[in-house]
Design a protein around this motif. Structure first.
Motif, PDB file in Angstrom:
ATOM      1  N   MET A   1      48.719  26.375  35.178  1.00 48.63           N
ATOM      2  CA  MET A   1      47.980  25.873  36.327  1.00 48.63           C
ATOM      3  C   MET A   1      46.587  26.494  36.431  1.00 48.63           C
ATOM      4  SD  MET A   1      49.211  23.474  38.048  1.00 48.63           S
ATOM      5  CE  MET A   1      49.474  23.184  39.759  1.00 48.63           C
ATOM      6  N   GLU A   2      46.136  27.168  35.370  1.00 46.75           N
ATOM      7  CA  GLU A   2      44.798  27.751  35.418  1.00 46.75           C
ATOM      8  C   GLU A   2      43.739  26.663  35.599  1.00 46.75           C
ATOM      9  OE1 GLU A   2      41.844  30.238  32.563  1.00 46.75           O
ATOM     10  OE2 GLU A   2      43.960  30.785  32.505  1.00 46.75           O
ATOM     11  N   ILE A   3      44.008  25.482  35.082  1.00 46.50           N
ATOM     12  CA  ILE A   3      43.045  24.394  35.229  1.00 46.50           C
ATOM     13  C   ILE A   3      42.853  24.027  36.698  1.00 46.50           C
ATOM     14  CG2 ILE A   3      44.698  22.502  34.953  1.00 46.50           C
ATOM     15  CD1 ILE A   3      42.385  21.163  33.254  1.00 46.50           C
ATOM     16  N   TYR A   4      43.890  24.251  37.513  1.00 46.83           N
ATOM     17  CA  TYR A   4      43.815  23.943  38.940  1.00 46.83           C
ATOM     18  C   TYR A   4      42.612  24.633  39.579  1.00 46.83           C
ATOM     19  CZ  TYR A   4      44.715  24.527  43.920  1.00 46.83           C
ATOM     20  OH  TYR A   4      44.580  24.572  45.278  1.00 46.83           O
ATOM     21  N   ASN A   5      42.406  25.911  39.302  1.00 45.93           N
ATOM     22  CA  ASN A   5      41.294  26.652  39.909  1.00 45.93           C
ATOM     23  C   ASN A   5      39.939  26.104  39.478  1.00 45.93           C
ATOM     24  OD1 ASN A   5      42.818  28.424  41.491  1.00 45.93           O
ATOM     25  ND2 ASN A   5      43.207  29.745  39.733  1.00 45.93           N
ATOM     26  N   TYR A   6      39.817  25.671  38.237  1.00 49.24           N
ATOM     27  CA  TYR A   6      38.562  25.081  37.776  1.00 49.24           C
ATOM     28  C   TYR A   6      38.293  23.744  38.464  1.00 49.24           C
ATOM     29  CZ  TYR A   6      38.339  28.597  34.113  1.00 49.24           C
ATOM     30  OH  TYR A   6      38.257  29.785  33.446  1.00 49.24           O
ATOM     31  N   ILE A   7      39.343  22.928  38.554  1.00 50.72           N
ATOM     32  CA  ILE A   7      39.192  21.619  39.195  1.00 50.72           C
ATOM     33  C   ILE A   7      38.880  21.802  40.683  1.00 50.72           C
ATOM     34  CG2 ILE A   7      40.327  19.410  39.690  1.00 50.72           C
ATOM     35  CD1 ILE A   7      39.600  20.042  36.692  1.00 50.72           C
ATOM     36  N   LYS A   8      39.570  22.749  41.321  1.00 51.73           N
ATOM     37  CA  LYS A   8      39.320  23.027  42.736  1.00 51.73           C
ATOM     38  C   LYS A   8      37.880  23.500  42.952  1.00 51.73           C
ATOM     39  CE  LYS A   8      41.130  26.009  46.413  1.00 51.73           C
ATOM     40  NZ  LYS A   8      42.156  27.032  46.695  1.00 51.73           N
ATOM     41  N   ALA A   9      37.400  24.390  42.079  1.00 48.04           N
ATOM     42  CA  ALA A   9      36.026  24.890  42.186  1.00 48.04           C
ATOM     43  C   ALA A   9      35.028  23.741  42.034  1.00 48.04           C
ATOM     44  CB  ALA A   9      35.771  25.974  41.147  1.00 48.04           C
ATOM     45  N   LEU A  10      35.244  22.878  41.047  1.00 51.30           N
ATOM     46  CA  LEU A  10      34.338  21.746  40.849  1.00 51.30           C
ATOM     47  C   LEU A  10      34.391  20.792  42.037  1.00 51.30           C
ATOM     48  CD1 LEU A  10      34.944  21.159  37.052  1.00 51.30           C
ATOM     49  CD2 LEU A  10      32.798  21.897  38.122  1.00 51.30           C
ATOM     50  N   HIS A  11      35.576  20.559  42.571  1.00 49.24           N
ATOM     51  CA  HIS A  11      35.702  19.712  43.759  1.00 49.24           C
ATOM     52  C   HIS A  11      34.879  20.293  44.915  1.00 49.24           C
ATOM     53  CE1 HIS A  11      37.342  17.227  46.924  1.00 49.24           C
ATOM     54  NE2 HIS A  11      37.837  18.285  47.541  1.00 49.24           N
ATOM     55  N   LEU A  12      35.021  21.585  45.152  1.00 50.77           N
ATOM     56  CA  LEU A  12      34.289  22.230  46.252  1.00 50.77           C
ATOM     57  C   LEU A  12      32.779  22.189  46.034  1.00 50.77           C
ATOM     58  CD1 LEU A  12      36.585  25.285  47.005  1.00 50.77           C
ATOM     59  CD2 LEU A  12      36.178  23.307  48.468  1.00 50.77           C
ATOM     60  N   SER A  70      35.166  13.056  44.597  1.00 53.35           N
ATOM     61  CA  SER A  70      36.363  12.216  44.669  1.00 53.35           C
ATOM     62  C   SER A  70      37.172  12.276  43.383  1.00 53.35           C
ATOM     63  CB  SER A  70      35.966  10.775  44.975  1.00 53.35           C
ATOM     64  OG  SER A  70      35.318  10.713  46.222  1.00 53.35           O
ATOM     65  N   ILE A  71      36.500  12.244  42.240  1.00 51.76           N
ATOM     66  CA  ILE A  71      37.216  12.340  40.958  1.00 51.76           C
ATOM     67  C   ILE A  71      38.015  13.639  40.898  1.00 51.76           C
ATOM     68  CG2 ILE A  71      36.882  12.697  38.471  1.00 51.76           C
ATOM     69  CD1 ILE A  71      34.568  10.603  38.694  1.00 51.76           C
ATOM     70  N   PHE A  72      37.378  14.759  41.257  1.00 48.61           N
ATOM     71  CA  PHE A  72      38.079  16.038  41.203  1.00 48.61           C
ATOM     72  C   PHE A  72      39.167  16.122  42.267  1.00 48.61           C
ATOM     73  CE2 PHE A  72      34.147  17.218  38.882  1.00 48.61           C
ATOM     74  CZ  PHE A  72      34.762  17.517  37.671  1.00 48.61           C
ATOM     75  N   ALA A  73      38.979  15.448  43.404  1.00 53.25           N
ATOM     76  CA  ALA A  73      40.028  15.406  44.432  1.00 53.25           C
ATOM     77  C   ALA A  73      41.249  14.657  43.921  1.00 53.25           C
ATOM     78  CB  ALA A  73      39.490  14.749  45.703  1.00 53.25           C
ATOM     79  N   PHE A  74      41.016  13.511  43.277  1.00 56.04           N
ATOM     80  CA  PHE A  74      42.145  12.759  42.720  1.00 56.04           C
ATOM     81  C   PHE A  74      42.867  13.569  41.643  1.00 56.04           C
ATOM     82  CE2 PHE A  74      39.676   8.826  44.050  1.00 56.04           C
ATOM     83  CZ  PHE A  74      40.512   8.554  45.125  1.00 56.04           C
ATOM     84  N   TRP A  75      42.090  14.307  40.868  1.00 53.36           N
ATOM     85  CA  TRP A  75      42.674  15.155  39.835  1.00 53.36           C
ATOM     86  C   TRP A  75      43.556  16.232  40.480  1.00 53.36           C
ATOM     87  CZ3 TRP A  75      39.208  16.969  35.203  1.00 53.36           C
ATOM     88  CH2 TRP A  75      40.002  17.491  34.181  1.00 53.36           C
ATOM     89  N   LEU A  77      45.080  16.003  43.351  1.00 51.08           N
ATOM     90  CA  LEU A  77      46.276  15.326  43.851  1.00 51.08           C
ATOM     91  C   LEU A  77      47.228  14.969  42.708  1.00 51.08           C
ATOM     92  CD1 LEU A  77      44.751  13.033  46.615  1.00 51.08           C
ATOM     93  CD2 LEU A  77      46.176  15.074  46.927  1.00 51.08           C
ATOM     94  N   TYR A  78      46.690  14.704  41.550  1.00 45.86           N
ATOM     95  CA  TYR A  78      47.529  14.456  40.367  1.00 45.86           C
ATOM     96  C   TYR A  78      48.273  15.735  39.973  1.00 45.86           C
ATOM     97  CZ  TYR A  78      48.816  13.603  35.514  1.00 45.86           C
ATOM     98  OH  TYR A  78      49.514  13.505  34.342  1.00 45.86           O
ATOM     99  N   LEU A  79      47.563  16.866  40.050  1.00 46.32           N
ATOM    100  CA  LEU A  79      48.190  18.153  39.693  1.00 46.32           C
ATOM    101  C   LEU A  79      49.228  18.587  40.727  1.00 46.32           C
ATOM    102  CD1 LEU A  79      45.060  20.154  38.454  1.00 46.32           C
ATOM    103  CD2 LEU A  79      46.898  19.176  37.055  1.00 46.32           C
ATOM    104  N   ILE A  80      48.988  18.273  42.013  1.00 46.95           N
ATOM    105  CA  ILE A  80      49.903  18.688  43.088  1.00 46.95           C
ATOM    106  C   ILE A  80      50.196  17.469  43.976  1.00 46.95           C
ATOM    107  CG2 ILE A  80      50.324  20.340  44.950  1.00 46.95           C
ATOM    108  CD1 ILE A  80      48.202  22.140  43.655  1.00 46.95           C
ATOM    109  N   PRO A  81      51.006  16.545  43.492  1.00 48.86           N
ATOM    110  CA  PRO A  81      51.276  15.320  44.253  1.00 48.86           C
ATOM    111  C   PRO A  81      52.050  15.562  45.550  1.00 48.86           C
ATOM    112  CG  PRO A  81      52.648  15.410  42.285  1.00 48.86           C
ATOM    113  CD  PRO A  81      51.694  16.565  42.204  1.00 48.86           C
ATOM    114  N   SER A  82      52.690  16.707  45.675  1.00 46.77           N
ATOM    115  CA  SER A  82      53.456  16.994  46.899  1.00 46.77           C
ATOM    116  C   SER A  82      52.555  17.089  48.128  1.00 46.77           C
ATOM    117  CB  SER A  82      54.254  18.294  46.737  1.00 46.77           C
ATOM    118  OG  SER A  82      53.383  19.391  46.538  1.00 46.77           O
TER     119      SER A  82
END
Length: 180
Positions: A1-12, A70-75, A77-82
């Motif tokens: 899940m290390e990619i999660y932090n990168y995607i979250k940072a880019l989203h922010l 939006s792209i990073f937000a969808f990503w 949500l894909y990583l954590i659909p819950s």
């Protein structure tokens, strides 16, 4: 899940640049509306400059930031659909839809001003700018508190703060009118 932090940072990052673009574009709308009351050649020079600044801001920063956020937000949500089964996220998504509606309305104002059709006053645009602020506060409180109810207190606080700003704005306007 290390990619999660990168995607979250880019989203922010892109959420921040999106809001920066929204805040500044409306400020440019204020200046554009005020420039319509200037004498020539000042009016023409200012309006041409504001149209150029608006164009660059809108197409180089605001729209790309909205799309990338939006792209990073969808990503995410894909990583954590819950998250989609949690109330706070559903309320947040409603605010994101509202943010896009605000963005699209700003786009309509942008298109009018690019044709130098000033249909709203500078005071209208000053108040319009508060819409993005309210959405920002609501989303930040939702994401931090992760509660679909507690965010209401934060939003009421910013509404009260906005009302105080509007009252201050009216007093400031009266002072300016007296000095004129």
């Amino acid at each position: 899940m290390e990619i999660y932090n990168y995607i979250k940072a880019l989203h922010l990052i892109f959420v921040v640049t999106w809001f920066a673009g929204l805040f500044y574009i409306v400020r440019l709308f204020v200046y554009h509306a005020e420039a319509k009351n200037k004498p020539e050649p000042e009016q023409r020079i200012l309006i041409q400059q504001y149209q150029l600044m608006q164009y660059r801001l809108w197409y180089i920063i605001s729209w790309p930031s909205a799309v990338l956020a939006s792209i990073f937000a969808f990503w995410l949500l894909y990583l954590i659909p819950s998250w989609l089964s949690q109330d706070w996220m559903l309320v947040k998504l409603c605010f994101v839809v509202l943010l896009y509606a605000y963005h699209i309305k700003c786009h309509l104002f942008f298109k009018q001003l690019q044709k130098n059709e000033v249909k709203k006053s500078s005071n209208f645009f000053r108040l319009w700018n508060e819409g993005a602020t309210l959405i920002l506060f609501a989303v930040v409180f939702l994401v931090i508190l992760k509660n679909a109810v507690n965010w209401i207190f934060g939003v009421f606080g910013i509404i009260a703060f906005s009302l105080m700003l509007m009252i201050g704005f009216k007093f400031y306007k009266r002072i300016r009118e007296r000095q004129s």
